[in-house]
Design a protein around this motif. Structure first.
Motif, short mmCIF file in Angstrom:
data_model
loop_
_atom_site.label_atom_id
_atom_site.label_comp_id
_atom_site.label_asym_id
_atom_site.label_seq_id
_atom_site.Cartn_x
_atom_site.Cartn_y
_atom_site.Cartn_z
N ASP A 1 0.89 -1.03 -0.09
CA ASP A 1 0.02 -0.15 -0.03
C ASP A 1 1.04 1.25 0.24
OD1 ASP A 1 -2.29 -1.59 0.05
OD2 ASP A 1 -2.48 -1.50 1.95
N SER A 2 2.08 1.25 -0.01
CA SER A 2 3.11 2.26 0.17
C SER A 2 3.41 2.75 -1.40
CB SER A 2 4.26 2.27 0.92
OG SER A 2 5.05 1.33 0.03
N GLU A 3 3.95 3.90 -1.26
CA GLU A 3 4.36 4.44 -2.84
C GLU A 3 5.76 4.12 -3.01
OE1 GLU A 3 2.32 6.73 -4.97
OE2 GLU A 3 0.91 5.43 -3.68
N GLU A 4 6.51 3.42 -2.11
CA GLU A 4 8.04 2.78 -2.29
C GLU A 4 7.73 1.35 -2.44
OE1 GLU A 4 10.21 4.76 -2.47
OE2 GLU A 4 9.06 6.95 -2.08
N PRO A 5 8.98 1.12 -3.44
CA PRO A 5 9.69 1.67 -4.30
C PRO A 5 8.70 2.23 -5.76
CG PRO A 5 10.05 -0.76 -4.60
CD PRO A 5 9.11 -0.49 -3.58
N ILE A 6 7.73 1.83 -5.77
CA ILE A 6 6.68 2.03 -6.83
C ILE A 6 5.52 2.12 -6.33
CG2 ILE A 6 8.39 0.82 -8.62
CD1 ILE A 6 6.19 -1.58 -8.73
N PRO A 7 4.50 3.11 -7.03
CA PRO A 7 3.30 3.07 -6.37
C PRO A 7 2.17 1.95 -6.60
CG PRO A 7 3.64 4.86 -8.03
CD PRO A 7 4.76 3.75 -7.89
N ASN A 8 1.43 1.72 -5.97
CA ASN A 8 0.72 0.43 -6.04
C ASN A 8 -0.52 0.67 -6.86
OD1 ASN A 8 -0.66 -1.89 -5.51
ND2 ASN A 8 -1.90 -1.05 -3.41
N GLN A 9 -0.25 0.06 -8.11
CA GLN A 9 -1.05 0.27 -9.37
C GLN A 9 -0.86 -0.87 -10.36
OE1 GLN A 9 -0.21 3.96 -11.13
NE2 GLN A 9 1.72 3.48 -11.89
N GLU A 10 -1.57 -0.99 -11.22
CA GLU A 10 -1.39 -1.95 -12.39
C GLU A 10 -0.45 -1.67 -13.35
OE1 GLU A 10 -3.28 -5.74 -13.10
OE2 GLU A 10 -4.01 -4.22 -11.59
N TYR A 11 0.34 -2.59 -13.76
CA TYR A 11 1.46 -2.42 -14.31
C TYR A 11 1.53 -3.28 -15.68
CZ TYR A 11 3.62 0.50 -10.65
OH TYR A 11 3.76 1.63 -9.77
N TYR A 12 2.04 -2.96 -16.92
CA TYR A 12 2.38 -3.78 -17.80
C TYR A 12 3.86 -4.44 -17.82
CZ TYR A 12 1.85 -5.94 -22.74
OH TYR A 12 1.57 -6.71 -23.51
N CYS A 13 4.17 -5.54 -17.38
CA CYS A 13 5.59 -5.88 -17.39
C CYS A 13 6.16 -6.44 -18.39
CB CYS A 13 5.41 -6.66 -16.10
SG CYS A 13 7.10 -7.47 -15.74
N GLN A 14 7.32 -6.19 -18.81
CA GLN A 14 8.14 -6.75 -19.99
C GLN A 14 9.17 -7.34 -19.28
OE1 GLN A 14 10.42 -4.12 -22.23
NE2 GLN A 14 10.98 -5.45 -23.60
N SER A 15 9.16 -8.76 -19.36
CA SER A 15 10.27 -9.49 -18.89
C SER A 15 11.35 -9.92 -19.80
CB SER A 15 9.68 -10.82 -17.95
OG SER A 15 8.87 -10.08 -16.87
N MET A 16 12.56 -10.32 -19.50
CA MET A 16 13.62 -10.63 -20.42
C MET A 16 14.79 -11.43 -19.50
SD MET A 16 14.03 -7.19 -22.66
CE MET A 16 13.96 -6.10 -21.13
#
Length: 831
Positions: free
Chosen positions: A396-411
């Protein structure tokens, strides 16, 4: 349809002629592998293209008139043009890397484009009933994503016929040569039958058709008169095109694939070593899912500010050890020192500064590709980066990234041939207009049992007898479905966390033991599961074992057990004390576990205990340590299950991996944890409840009867294409073969060779994962191996045969194709 078939034959002949004439012009081995030939819209044609393209405009004249174009990737155009003017290889690679399409290269590629247009013209003159010629006109560099579909550049917005051919130059795989023809002049446009309309008086109908706007795709009037008076038809403007989210997602994925490709080249250039990024995967993911399921071990998270038409932040993440490795390579640390700082996770100022340079390159690549190919202006600016422990991230914190939906690219990252971990790029899903896809991916809430139906365990027990007495089947009381569903969700979620910890332990163990022994140690195909003591000694191990007892102390107390085959313990101990090779083989063969060897193996067990301690202290919710106490030799068949020797009877969580030492493939390294120690008792409860539930259904009983027909499979189907696997399985089943279907992640060695007659690799894409599976299978047995997949090229076929594949099945396959393949590979050989 007949016209299209005839035109395809002409294009097949044209491909052969292009191959010969371009090869002769270049004085090099130039090959073309035929690909797609199909009707497409302009939007479809350009959405398939990747990266900058060199577009040669084509004018068609004679009895047929129109405009088409010849498209080829800029790097392929440079390679062909540079080969023609005989640029030295080092200079050619340099200009390709910089995408420097300079004047002399442009002129030389223009000559090749002339040859291609001329080759097609000659074939048309010989085979096409109408006289027409293709004339190569001007060239232009274009970004496919920025082509305006409604314009006439580089071709009109109409139905097109696409010919795509894969190219090879001196054995090097290149991209595709794409030619777009206007479909209508060649009689290739498909007739579209309009749906039946209500009859109207002739005069009014003619007026309505004359006034109606014309659809650009089919050239038919659009009906705008529905629901209005036929005497006074009103012309409505065409509706605004609906946003096609799936098409947009495909476009974004193609852009990210180009980013992956360029990252490999740019980072390689920066570091001066071969860096490869592959196995691209994209998905929508939440912050919680990313840190609980996607990443393992400490991460370095870099903030990539997004500016331009869109404002926000994306995040580039890489494992801490991999960040140190990349930085260490950049500052040219000696190999021995690099191994030390990576193993000790020493992310000092020099390593941080060096990794910052790598992150700058990453932001530059994404900026360049998105500016070229994304419809909106967008730049990425590298900001600060932080070191993060995933299991300690507050959702629920903003660290290290905000709590939201992401489009994730993995390699997957490889440096100088050494496989490191995965790197990820996280984009806010709403910024890339991808968040709405979540609606299609999340199952309906109604499918879940209501949470309000969950009762306390004691309430269930109190009402159980009453329900039982009223039941027709007089079944024992069971937990409501809501309880089972909730317990299963919680247990599986915690299992994923534990499995991540065990994967991190395995990776750290590889590094630590390799450094101690001074040789490469590998632990492959990790498998984690619940086992009973009896099953462990009857099914999981064979031959004498050495068990290292490990006390667990801290917030939780208990014991865990590290087991390894006696001969493997002798071998790794002997390597540590540097026994001569001949003596080592002798003591291994004789199973002589002397004091020196035993002490040496004990040191290795101490290192392993330290590995589990460090990983669990960093990443587990409870603060616990592992302390190696003593070693014990055990013969599995002599273990009394009800005794406390070598450990108590009960259920354990088993983590096993296949051990390799240098070039030697050994047995398994296994560690057992009491379920309560890892908080996994819920797995056992869910399993028992599910078994009880399933046992009541006729389908389960029928399945059990079917399974008992033969527990030993004749055929293995391994892969990720469920549709094709089902087809093949159905045909094999009809021939009375017993089929077992596995995924790429399953342990195939449990079934090989067994009593198998053949193995099918059934894949959605013919890629390195599939070839890796082929190598694993062919190195373990000599069974017939058949590869089923789409998009086979000559290069892929050669590679498949090299890796042990005996036959190829092109998918999607008809039942007749499959039946013929089975007959060729099984029935004939049996005869």
């Amino acid at each position: 349809m007949e016209q299209q078939k005839r035109f395809d034959k002409i294009l097949d002949a044209a491909e052969a002629r292009i191959q010969d004439e371009v090869g002769t012009l270049l004085g090099a081995d130039f090959s073309i592998v035929s690909g797609n030939k199909e009707l497409v819209t302009k939007a479809e044609a350009f959405s398939r293209l990747m990266g900058k393209q060199i577009c040669a405009h084509i004018e068609i004249s004679g009895e047929i008139n129109g405009k088409g174009c010849l498209l080829i990737g800029i790097k392929d155009a440079i390679r062909l043009g540079g080969t023609l003017i005989m640029l030295p290889d080092s200079e050619l690679q340099e200009v390709i890397g910089r995408e420097e399409y300079r004047e002399e290269v442009e002129d030389s590629y223009g000559e090749i484009a002339n040859i291609i247009a001329g080759s097609i013209t000659k074939v048309l003159e010989e085979m096409y009933p109408k006289a027409c010629r293709l004339i190569r006109k001007e060239q232009q560099t274009l970004a496919p994503a920025k082509v305006i579909i409604e314009s006439d550049s580089p071709v009109a917005d109409e139905t097109l016929y696409l010919m795509s051919s894969s190219m090879l130059l001196e054995g090097r795989q290149m991209g595709d040569l794409v030619i777009l023809f206007p479909a209508k002049p060649f009689g290739l446009e498909v007739e579209v039958t309009a749906p039946p309309q209500p009859k109207a008086p002739p005069v009014e109908k003619e007026k309505a058709e004359a006034a109606a706007p014309v659809s650009p795709s089919v050239g038919k009037p659009i009906d705008t008169s529905a629901g209005q008076s036929s005497a006074a038809p009103e012309i409505k403007s065409p509706p605004k095109p609906k946003f096609d989210r799936e098409q947009h997602k495909k476009k974004v994925d193609r852009i990210l694939a180009e980013c992956e490709k360029r990252l490999s080249g740019e980072v390689s250039t920066l570091l001066g070593v071969d860096v490869t990024l592959d196995e691209l995967d994209t998905k929508l993911i939440s912050k919680e899912e990313f840190f609980s399921e996607k990443v393992v071990g400490k991460q370095v998270v870099t903030n990539m500010e997004m500016v331009g038409d869109l404002q926000g932040a994306s995040y580039f993440t890489v494992g801490l050890k991999d960040a140190i490795h990349l930085g260490g390579v950049l500052i040219m640390l000696p190999p021995s020192e690099l191994i030390t700082v990576v193993n000790e996770e020493e992310f000092n100022d020099d390593a941080r500064d060096a990794f910052g340079e790598v992150a700058n390159i990453v932001s530059g690549v994404y900026t360049a590709v998105f500016e070229e190919q994304y419809p909106k202006k967008l730049r990425f600016i590298r900001k600060a980066f932080d070191q993060v422990s995933p299991n300690k991230v507050a959702v629920d914190s903003e660290e290290p990234i905000p709590n939201q939906e992401y489009y994730c690219q993995s390699m997957q990252l490889l440096v100088s041939g050494k496989q490191l971990g995965e790197v990820h790029m996280l984009f806010p899903a709403h910024l890339l207009q991808l968040e709405i896809i979540v609606e299609d991916e999340v199952p309906p809430v109604a499918a879940e049992a209501p949470v309000t139906s969950v009762q306390p365990d004691n309430a269930i027990q109190n009402t159980g007898s009453k329900e039982s007495s009223n039941s027709k089947d007089n079944l024992p009381p069971r937990k409501p479905e809501g309880v089972i569903s909730l317990a299963k969700t919680n247990a599986e979620k915690h299992k994923k966390l534990v499995d991540k910890l065990l994967a991190a332990c395995r990776d750290k163990m590889v590094d630590e033991v390799s450094a101690l022994l001074g040789t490469d140690v590998h632990l492959n195909n990790q498998e984690n599961k619940v086992v009973a003591k009896e099953n462990f000694f009857l099914e999981e191990v064979s031959g004498k074992q050495v068990i290292a007892h490990m006390d667990v102390v801290g917030e939780l107390e208990g014991k865990s057990y590290l087991t390894i085959n006696l001969r493997d313990a002798i071998r790794v101990g002997g390597v540590l004390i540097m026994l001569p090779a001949q003596e080592l083989e002798s003591v291994v063969s004789s199973e002589v576990f002397g004091e020196d060897t035993k002490d040496a193996y004990g040191e290795i067990a101490n290192i392993i205990a330290g590995v589990y301690t460090s990983v669990f202290e960093e990443q587990y919710t409870k603060n616990i340590r592992f302390v190696k106490t003593d070693l014990q030799q055990v013969s599995p068949m002599k273990v009394e299950i009800d005794s406390d020797d070598p450990f108590p009877n009960g259920y354990f969580y088993l983590s096993s991996s296949e051990l390799s030492l240098g070039e030697n493939v050994l047995g398994k390294v296994q560690i057992l944890f009491p379920l309560s120690l890892l908080g996994l008792t819920g797995l056992l409860e869910v399993e028992e409840a599910q078994i009880e539930e399933d046992a009541q259904t006729p389908a389960a009983q029928e399945f059990s009867r079917t399974e008992n027909r033969s527990a030993i499979p004749d055929i293995l189907l391994i892969g990720d294409d469920d549709v094709e696997s089902a087809k093949i399985s159905a045909i094999l089943g009809g021939m009375d073969f017993v089929v077992k279907t596995l995924s790429f992640k399953d342990n195939v060695h449990n079934y090989i060779p067994g009593e198998l007659k053949a193995i099918y690799l059934v894949m959605k894409d013919v890629n390195e994962q599939a070839f890796g599976a082929a190598i694993k299978i062919s190195s373990s047995c000599s069974l017939p191996l058949i590869a089923a997949g789409p998009g086979w090229t000559r290069t892929k076929v050669i590679k498949a045969v090299k890796y042990g594949v005996r036959d190829i099945l092109l998918t999607p396959a008809s039942k007749d194709d499959i039946a013929e393949n089975v007959a060729n590979n099984l029935l004939q050989k049996a005869a």
